[in-house]
Design an enzyme around this catalytic site. Structure first.
Site, PDB file in Angstrom:
ATOM      1  N   HIS A 181      49.098  51.348  45.650  1.00 27.58           N
ATOM      2  CA  HIS A 181      49.962  50.331  46.261  1.00 27.58           C
ATOM      3  C   HIS A 181      51.243  50.915  46.856  1.00 27.58           C
ATOM      4  CE1 HIS A 181      47.479  47.060  44.978  1.00 27.58           C
ATOM      5  NE2 HIS A 181      47.663  47.285  43.688  1.00 27.58           N
TER       6      HIS A 181
ATOM      7  N   ASP B 117      39.673  47.595  37.186  1.00 30.83           N
ATOM      8  CA  ASP B 117      40.060  46.212  36.937  1.00 30.83           C
ATOM      9  C   ASP B 117      39.119  45.202  37.584  1.00 30.83           C
ATOM     10  OD1 ASP B 117      41.042  47.290  39.276  1.00 30.83           O
ATOM     11  OD2 ASP B 117      43.110  46.676  38.951  1.00 30.83           O
TER      12      ASP B 117
END
Length: 336
Positions: free
Chosen positions: A122, A246
């Protein structure tokens, strides 16, 4: 033989009760310990140099993270925490990926897994966000091209969240093909299928958003029927995986349903692709917030990368509007 890169500083990136905390690495390494570190050589990750970081981050951003950590850290934004030890941890997380690339492209090993934190995908050129301070896979990919002899790098990001930082850093590059499979809609809100990069990089961003509930068949199908054909056309000198776990069905932060075998099957597919292309694989740890699911999936990934077994799950054909949008850039998809 594969490489496992780690560093004690990863445990000094103190995030308290935050989902991205040191227990993630402890769970992974306990699992690998129980398994006898299968086919792995353990390497201590060096720190990234400023020159290596500056290929993908602004000098101001590097200084800001260093100074923020030196002051004791705190909340960078609502999601992202730094502590006094975070700058050093982030240097080693990026530096470990760079060192792995150097070893892999020197022909020393076929794959490397970077068990380092904080994660990175990110982090944008001038912004820390989404638990990430520096972009590890981007730093390594840029180093591969500019200093280690690779002409092109394929980055497959199977984290459940879109890697906005990696996408933005390479949006205008035709040397890095970035492909992301991610839940949509979900944080950070980027990664629309229609976005394909900009300028010279147009067509070299391949976003594959999937709906909540998507499981192993969907993820594997996209890897086999979209990523692999494009990679054959692209002919990278290095395959890099932003390996977030995830998307696992047990993960608390998203709503996908990949199981542990699904990650093994994707890793097997990428191993077979890399063998076909005669290139190595770099794996950088991203997300994954259920410790047991994370540890089991990392072990399954490593075992798949070192094994000679065939994929155990039958692929499911995906819908292919992507091929229609990209057929001029990637001829292998035009006939599918």
């Amino acid at each position: 033989m594969g490489l496992y890169l780690s560093h004690p500083s990863s445990l000094e990136h103190d995030t308290g009760a935050h989902p991205e905390n040191a227990s993630r690495l402890r769970a992974i390494e306990a699992k690998l310990d129980d398994a006898g570190w299968p086919g792995l050589q353990r390497i201590e990750a060096p720190a990234a140099t400023r020159e290596q970081l500056a290929r993908v981050h602004t000098p101001e951003h590097i200084d800001a993270i260093q100074e923020f950590s030196a002051r004791g850290g705190g909340m960078i934004d609502i999601d992202t925490i730094a502590s006094e030890g975070s700058f050093d941890a982030a240097l080693h997380a990026a530096g470990g990926a760079v060192n792995a690339v150097e070893r892999l492209l020197a022909g020393e090993d076929t794959f490397a897994f970077c068990g380092l934190r904080p994660p990175g995908h990110h982090a944008e050129a001038a912004r820390a966000m989404g638990f990430c301070l520096f972009n590890n896979v981007a730093t390594a990919s840029a180093h591969a091209i500019e200093a280690a002899g690779a002409e092109r790098v394929l980055v497959l990001d199977w984290d459940v969240h879109h890697g906005n930082g990696t996408e933005a850093i390479f949006a205008a590059s035709d040397g890095v093909l970035y492909s992301s499979i991610h839940q949509w809609p979900l944080y950070p809100g980027t990664g629309a299928a229609e976005y394909v990069g900009t300028g010279p990089g147009e067509g070299f961003t391949v976003n594959l958003p999937v709906p909540p509930g998507s499981g192993s068949d969907m993820f594997l199908s996209l890897v086999q029927h979209v990523v692999v054909p494009i990679a054959r056309d692209f002919q990278p000198g290095l395959v890099a995986i932003s390996a977030g776990y995830d998307a696992h069905r047990d993960d608390p932060l998203a709503e996908c349903a990949v199981d542990t075998l699904g990650f093994a099957d994707m890793a097997t597919t990428m191993r077979e692709l890399a063998a076909e292309l005669e290139v190595p694989i770099l794996v950088c740890l991203e997300g994954g917030y259920d410790p047991d699911a994370l540890a089991a999936s990392v072990l399954a990934t490593i075992e798949a990368l070192r094994s000679n077994l065939e994929p155990s799950a039958a692929p499911v054909e995906p819908a292919m509007p992507f091929a229609q949008r990209h057929h001029e850039r990637w001829p292998a998809l035009a006939v599918r």
